[in-house]
Scaffold this active site. Structure first.
Site, PDB file in Angstrom:
ATOM      1  CB  THR A  51      -0.929   0.076   1.331  1.00  0.00           C
ATOM      2  OG1 THR A  51      -1.396  -0.725   1.540  1.00  0.00           O
ATOM      3  CG2 THR A  51      -1.851   1.117   1.002  1.00  0.00           C
TER       4      THR A  51
ATOM      5  CE  LYS B  10      -5.405  -1.333   1.717  1.00  0.00           C
ATOM      6  NZ  LYS B  10      -4.440  -1.981   2.300  1.00  0.00           N
TER       7      LYS B  10
ATOM      8  CE  LYS C 261       1.977   2.070   4.025  1.00  0.00           C
ATOM      9  NZ  LYS C 261       1.471   0.619   3.482  1.00  0.00           N
TER      10      LYS C 261
END
Lengths: 302, 302
Positions: free
Chosen positions: A112, A187, A255
């Site tokens: 990601t 995502k 994150k």
């Protein structure tokens, strides 16, 4: 290491898999079981050695000392590392795989990351004859073990069509959402939803507990209707019981939310509640909860 | 007015139903079809007349001019009115039903109200031999029409057991969650979840649309996993298409969130994101969206 699964028949390829964490380890094992040659690389070599031992010193499995070496003879390189910086290191760093890959090869990145690095690597790859596909996943460690991940891809259609059957070794759904970066953007949409659902669940459950309700019973009742969510069904009961030693860690969520907030600023979109929840997660980290499941937001409210 | 449904056999009762709005109208019709005698009352009498005409001037249906008159010969009085003030009026107001009810009768209130008024009416009722049960519903107008509502009850166990089969005429699930007020508290838990899920969905979808993604496709992909919710499946597509002329109105949601915020203050619970979303709904009202579906939060973000 992985659950049994029936794989669709595919032509065996020479694959390199970079990054054998809780996600990458089982994913690479599925590729091996599906019939491919798999050369693994991990920054901490001991993890690659442990992986090789776990798959039983399989004749089609090997390890490499650098991404450069792992990628040299690969048809497809797959990566699942920590963040943008780690991805830069394994692609274009001094020992990066991009330097040894031939024309007509493919790179599939499951990390990601920002959408920007995906666009940049796709452009750089194009100049070298390497097709880069961003392919972040959802489904967690259990999804990787059972081979039922959801993969959101961005990149060229033809390359996607070629590699999708390979990825289905560990995925239930592999979907192309557009040009390079589109997988990462999808995502981010996913993570924005998760953060908000968890926070509202945390507020609702803490409220109900303070009011003295039997929250297991309440969850059961409202799980059928307009308030229901995957998080309510799968994390509601453990939140009520104050258990967070599993799942997707707060550090990782922060994150991901950082990527969302950066990208929103770039797009001129506003994420007011997501931004607030990111701060709440910082508080959970300050409480020592960096490794707790994301549902630990409720601990701030008690 | 209502969909066909098979009712469980129950002893026919004399019922009074107060409040024939989008919820109460179909609910009262189900009670009639299930075999009960139903006397209806509505503040605007024309609505009661229209209801009587719609049920075909049924021999077991009648109307009353006041709650007092409607309740006089009822075994069970049911109410579904607007808010705390309306409930006070139909129970203990000058023409309120409490004044004409006999000992051993029951009052079931389907209004979404404060927990406090439910506790107060239960205590007052106890002194008069009337058992009061708070029983807010979820499932919306369609749930009422199809007779598949979820009902969250607070009150005495014995009275609940007696009335639950009656309520199942329009409900799929009827659950007792505790003492008087517990039904209202559970409904608040539900609404806190709904508000947060909708806001995060709004931020995520507006973000994805600004980024140029095909959001129908993204919703399809992420609807299987950790981000999924009833709201994503049922409101995501209409939010993408900017349609809000249906569903649960912003004005009603603000009323419910006001109850949640008041109760949280009383319990010493904090609802920081819920409070923020209540302000966002105020902005939607200022945009002229008081009657739009709650999912219209996304309009603030465009």
């Amino acid at each position: 290491m992985i659950a049994d699964k029936t794989y669709e028949p595919v032509e065996p390829l020479r694959l390199a898999f970079l990054g054998l964490g809780t996600m990458g380890g089982p994913m690479a094992a599925h590729l091996l079981r599906a019939g491919h040659h798999v050369t693994v690389y991990n920054r901490t070599a001991a993890k690659a050695e442990a992986w090789l031992a776990e798959v039983g010193k399989h004749p089609q499995a090997s390890m490499a000392a650098t991404p450069l070496e792992a990628a040299a003879s690969a048809d497809v390189v797959l990566s699942c590392v920590g963040n943008d910086q780690d991805l830069t290191e394994v692609t274009t760093g001094p020992q990066g795989g991009f330097h040894s890959m031939g024309r007509g090869t493919l790179w599939v990145d499951h990390t990601t990351t920002s959408a920007q690095i995906a666009r940049d690597l796709a452009a750089l790859g194009r100049a070298k004859g390497i097709t880069f596909i961003d392919a972040p996943v959802s489904g967690g460690n259990l999804g990787a073990i059972n081979g039922v991940l959801t993969i959101m891809c961005g990149g060229e259609q033809a390359a996607f069509d070629r590699v999708a059957p390979v990825l289905r070794a560990y995925a239930r759904a592999v979907t192309r959402l557009g040009d390079p970066g589109a997988g990462q953007l999808a995502k981010m949409v996913n993570q924005i939803c998760v953060a908000g659902v968890v926070q509202s669940l945390a507020e609702a459950l803490a409220f109900g507990q303070k009011a003295g309700l039997d929250m297991h019973k309440v969850i059961e009742v409202i799980s059928q209707g307009a308030a229901s969510s995957w998080q309510m069904a799968n994390r509601g009961p453990t939140m009520v019981d104050d258990r967070f030693d599993f799942g997707f860690a707060v550090d990782w969520m922060r994150k991901d939310l950082g990527l969302c907030l950066d990208e929103a600023r770039r797009q001129g979109a506003v994420l007011p509640v997501t931004e607030l929840i990111d701060e709440y997660y910082a508080e959970v980290q300050a409480m020592g909860g960096g490794r707790w499941d994301t549902s630990s937001l409720i601990r701030r409210l008690r």
